[in-house]
Design a protein around this motif. Structure first.
Motif, mmCIF file in Angstrom:
data_model
loop_
_atom_site.group_PDB
_atom_site.id
_atom_site.type_symbol
_atom_site.label_atom_id
_atom_site.label_comp_id
_atom_site.label_asym_id
_atom_site.label_seq_id
_atom_site.Cartn_x
_atom_site.Cartn_y
_atom_site.Cartn_z
ATOM 1 N N ASP A 14 0.927 -1.038 0.041
ATOM 2 C CA ASP A 14 0.114 0.106 0.118
ATOM 3 C C ASP A 14 0.849 1.219 -0.045
ATOM 4 O O ASP A 14 1.792 1.372 0.685
ATOM 5 C CB ASP A 14 -0.976 0.005 1.240
ATOM 6 N N ALA A 15 0.396 2.228 -1.134
ATOM 7 C CA ALA A 15 1.319 3.372 -0.986
ATOM 8 C C ALA A 15 0.443 4.561 -1.535
ATOM 9 O O ALA A 15 -0.409 4.235 -2.474
ATOM 10 C CB ALA A 15 2.514 3.350 -1.614
ATOM 11 N N ASP A 16 0.310 5.703 -0.803
ATOM 12 C CA ASP A 16 -0.385 6.877 -1.458
ATOM 13 C C ASP A 16 -2.044 6.597 -1.539
ATOM 14 O O ASP A 16 -2.540 7.016 -2.227
ATOM 15 C CB ASP A 16 -0.112 7.289 -2.753
ATOM 16 N N GLY A 17 -2.293 5.723 -0.428
ATOM 17 C CA GLY A 17 -3.834 5.459 -0.273
ATOM 18 C C GLY A 17 -3.954 4.427 -1.551
ATOM 19 O O GLY A 17 -5.337 4.161 -1.412
ATOM 20 N N LYS A 18 -3.191 3.696 -2.197
ATOM 21 C CA LYS A 18 -3.710 2.697 -3.135
ATOM 22 C C LYS A 18 -2.953 1.554 -2.816
ATOM 23 O O LYS A 18 -1.975 1.363 -2.196
ATOM 24 C CB LYS A 18 -3.248 3.196 -4.448
ATOM 25 N N ARG A 19 -3.445 0.268 -3.262
ATOM 26 C CA ARG A 19 -2.912 -1.042 -3.058
ATOM 27 C C ARG A 19 -2.483 -1.425 -4.678
ATOM 28 O O ARG A 19 -3.034 -1.367 -5.552
ATOM 29 C CB ARG A 19 -3.991 -1.846 -2.744
ATOM 30 N N TYR A 20 -1.081 -1.861 -4.563
ATOM 31 C CA TYR A 20 -0.362 -2.105 -5.785
ATOM 32 C C TYR A 20 0.017 -3.721 -5.674
ATOM 33 O O TYR A 20 0.398 -4.247 -4.658
ATOM 34 C CB TYR A 20 0.889 -1.272 -5.884
ATOM 35 N N TYR A 21 -0.108 -4.397 -6.865
ATOM 36 C CA TYR A 21 0.256 -5.761 -7.171
ATOM 37 C C TYR A 21 1.327 -5.703 -8.089
ATOM 38 O O TYR A 21 1.222 -6.106 -9.321
ATOM 39 C CB TYR A 21 -1.028 -6.380 -7.429
ATOM 40 N N PRO A 22 2.628 -5.659 -7.533
ATOM 41 C CA PRO A 22 3.696 -5.544 -8.549
ATOM 42 C C PRO A 22 4.120 -6.775 -9.276
ATOM 43 O O PRO A 22 4.627 -6.889 -10.321
ATOM 44 C CB PRO A 22 4.961 -5.174 -7.596
ATOM 45 N N PHE A 23 3.542 -8.037 -8.609
ATOM 46 C CA PHE A 23 3.963 -9.314 -9.281
ATOM 47 C C PHE A 23 2.670 -9.900 -9.894
ATOM 48 O O PHE A 23 2.636 -11.088 -10.251
ATOM 49 C CB PHE A 23 4.546 -10.302 -8.197
ATOM 50 N N GLY A 24 1.718 -8.887 -10.157
ATOM 51 C CA GLY A 24 0.412 -9.562 -10.736
ATOM 52 C C GLY A 24 -0.547 -10.275 -9.617
ATOM 53 O O GLY A 24 -0.168 -10.141 -8.499
ATOM 54 N N ARG A 25 -1.591 -10.962 -10.106
ATOM 55 C CA ARG A 25 -2.386 -11.335 -9.191
ATOM 56 C C ARG A 25 -2.873 -12.952 -9.696
ATOM 57 O O ARG A 25 -3.001 -13.260 -10.875
ATOM 58 C CB ARG A 25 -3.638 -10.642 -9.067
ATOM 59 N N GLY A 26 -3.153 -13.718 -8.772
ATOM 60 C CA GLY A 26 -4.150 -14.992 -9.205
ATOM 61 C C GLY A 26 -3.216 -16.137 -8.969
ATOM 62 O O GLY A 26 -3.991 -17.394 -9.212
ATOM 63 N N SER A 27 -2.006 -16.389 -8.505
ATOM 64 C CA SER A 27 -1.421 -17.618 -8.373
ATOM 65 C C SER A 27 -1.765 -18.227 -7.427
ATOM 66 O O SER A 27 -2.231 -19.612 -7.495
ATOM 67 C CB SER A 27 0.078 -17.332 -8.181
ATOM 68 N N GLY A 28 -2.012 -17.798 -6.071
ATOM 69 C CA GLY A 28 -2.844 -18.191 -4.919
ATOM 70 C C GLY A 28 -3.967 -18.962 -5.293
ATOM 71 O O GLY A 28 -4.179 -20.218 -4.979
ATOM 72 N N ASP B 125 -3.465 -14.247 2.148
ATOM 73 C CA ASP B 125 -2.260 -13.514 1.633
ATOM 74 C C ASP B 125 -1.354 -12.806 2.583
ATOM 75 O O ASP B 125 -1.814 -12.047 3.608
ATOM 76 C CB ASP B 125 -3.466 -12.203 0.921
ATOM 77 N N LEU B 126 -0.138 -12.424 2.392
ATOM 78 C CA LEU B 126 1.099 -11.616 3.059
ATOM 79 C C LEU B 126 1.326 -10.669 2.093
ATOM 80 O O LEU B 126 1.685 -10.775 0.981
ATOM 81 C CB LEU B 126 1.875 -12.659 3.518
ATOM 82 N N PRO B 127 1.308 -9.264 2.794
ATOM 83 C CA PRO B 127 1.629 -8.197 1.847
ATOM 84 C C PRO B 127 3.259 -8.230 1.883
ATOM 85 O O PRO B 127 4.068 -8.935 2.485
ATOM 86 C CB PRO B 127 1.239 -7.014 2.796
ATOM 87 N N ILE B 128 3.748 -7.154 0.827
ATOM 88 C CA ILE B 128 5.144 -6.802 0.818
ATOM 89 C C ILE B 128 5.400 -5.984 1.963
ATOM 90 O O ILE B 128 4.779 -4.705 1.975
ATOM 91 C CB ILE B 128 5.654 -6.333 -0.624
ATOM 92 N N GLN B 129 6.262 -6.287 3.154
ATOM 93 C CA GLN B 129 6.069 -5.389 4.129
ATOM 94 C C GLN B 129 7.599 -5.384 4.526
ATOM 95 O O GLN B 129 8.139 -6.477 4.959
ATOM 96 C CB GLN B 129 5.321 -5.760 5.290
ATOM 97 N N PRO B 130 8.368 -4.357 4.587
ATOM 98 C CA PRO B 130 9.867 -4.157 5.014
ATOM 99 C C PRO B 130 10.050 -5.040 6.681
ATOM 100 O O PRO B 130 10.916 -5.466 6.765
ATOM 101 C CB PRO B 130 10.342 -2.707 5.200
ATOM 102 N N ALA B 131 8.883 -4.793 7.386
ATOM 103 C CA ALA B 131 9.285 -5.200 8.645
ATOM 104 C C ALA B 131 9.352 -6.685 8.820
ATOM 105 O O ALA B 131 9.885 -7.365 9.477
ATOM 106 C CB ALA B 131 8.038 -4.721 9.649
#
Length: 376
Positions: free
Chosen positions: A196-210, A224-230
């Motif tokens: 999530d960035a700038d109030g939007k959700r981004y899917y950099p690797f596409g969607r649907g494999s899971g 689902d697990l997000p991309i999260q630096p922590a």
């Protein structure tokens, strides 16, 4: 959730070190770099937070991840010289075994040697009483993975993937492997799904494999697990994210996964423990194969006469050594015990222990008249 996990249901056939483990969970991806070890470690500490007794076995000898992801005070496995067993190290109440704690770093050896090392580490460890042993499976579907699946009666598997099509292709191979070995896949974790960035959700690797894995193979639960630096940083710091931030978004997802694993394991164990039984009043063996609505009865003599082991059939010629007349029509089993998720072991009065896979039982001649209880 407050119920105590049941005791092991087929402890008698296992190596001593595994006899007091109630559930063994494989976390697998069959592809490197998708976050499988992250899921395995955080799932284990989530189960521990629920009050369960938990252990983690890092089965990747070529590139063990566990020593980086947790920070036990004692980073070297100890040996019990008298019993010739391995004493696991421990971090925050979870028992840990990894080749990385053996003082050898990463292994440089051929496949058969690796299989032997994994077998020794897993089966000679003094795990003690555990409710869940989480196995961080190495990537691939080769000899090492097959050895693990055959040595250990896996209760269930959790599949880890990422959104890319390439990840799905490898994961599909793993799901088929578990299916052939009669290990139920109970959940899919799709890692690095979005950010999530700038109030939007981004899917950099596409969607649907899971969701494709869920739909194609009928696996009931998707997380689902997000991309999260922590999450990435916690893996490098030696403290799992669910411990570092127990109230965070990632921890909530793992709590849901933990509940799913607990419930599905209980369901599987119930199905396995009641799959095959002997009804003394009808003198018939009742069969209800797990994940099937079919229920049928077999004559005990039919089951005994259909044994396909080397004691009954010549391995080289295929000639039948056990003759029809060798088995009396009134034979009754003394005990029936589950053997993994794929078979039962039947003890007969002559002392013979017959391993009867569910697939084989389904092919046998059935009793036409199904016994019916008459009302009193």
């Amino acid at each position: 959730m407050s119920a105590q996990p049941a005791k092991p249901i087929y402890a008698g056939q296992l190596p001593a070190g595994l006899q007091t483990i109630s559930n063994i969970i494989a976390v697998s991806s069959c592809k490197g770099g998708v976050g499988k070890s992250t899921v395995a470690v955080n799932l284990a500490y989530t189960l521990a937070d629920m009050g369960a007794r938990v252990g983690i076995f890092d089965a990747d000898v070529y590139g063990p991840s566990l020593p980086t992801m947790v920070s036990p005070e004692n980073r070297i496995l100890e040996m019990n010289a008298e019993k010739r067993t391995i004493i696991p190290t421990e971090y925050m109440g979870v028992k840990l075994v990894s080749f990385g704690f053996a003082g050898q770093g990463r292994a440089i050896m051929r496949g058969p040697m690796v299989s032997g090392v994994i077998n020794q580490l897993l089966t000679t460890t003094e795990w003690g009483e555990l409710d869940y042993l989480v196995i961080d499976m190495p990537p691939g579907t080769g000899d090492i993975q097959l050895t693990l699946c055959q040595v250990v009666p896996l209760t269930a598997a959790v599949i880890v993937t990422t959104p890319q099509k390439l990840a799905f292709i490898d994961v599909a191979k793993g799901v088929r492997m578990f299916s052939k070995l009669k290990v139920p896949c109970v959940a899919v974790v799709e890692n690095m799904c979005h950010f999530d960035a700038d109030g939007k959700r981004y899917y950099p690797f596409g969607r649907g494999s899971g969701s494709q894995v869920v739909q194609q193979f009928g696996i009931p639960h998707l997380f689902d697990l997000p991309i999260q630096p922590a999450l990435s940083a916690s893996g490098d710091s030696g403290m799992p994210e669910v411990v570092a931030d127990p109230q965070g978004e990632v921890s909530r997802t793992f709590q849901e996964l933990g509940v799913c694993v607990v419930q599905q394991c209980a369901k599987i164990r119930q199905q396995v423990s009641t799959a095959v039984s002997y009804d003394r009043s009808f003198k018939a063996i009742k069969v209800k194969v797990p994940d099937s609505d079919e229920e049928f009865y077999l004559h005990p003599a039919t089951v005994r006469r259909n044994d396909r082991s080397a004691q009954s059939v010549d391995e080289w010629s295929g000639e039948q050594k056990l003759q029809y007349s060798d088995i009396p029509d009134d034979i009754e089993p003394e005990e029936i015990r589950p053997l993994g998720n794929y078979a039962v072991e039947i003890t007969w009065p002559d002392g013979f222990n017959q391993i009867a896979p569910y697939d084989q039982l389904q092919m046998m001649e059935r009793l036409v008249e199904v016994p019916q209880l008459t009302p009193a």
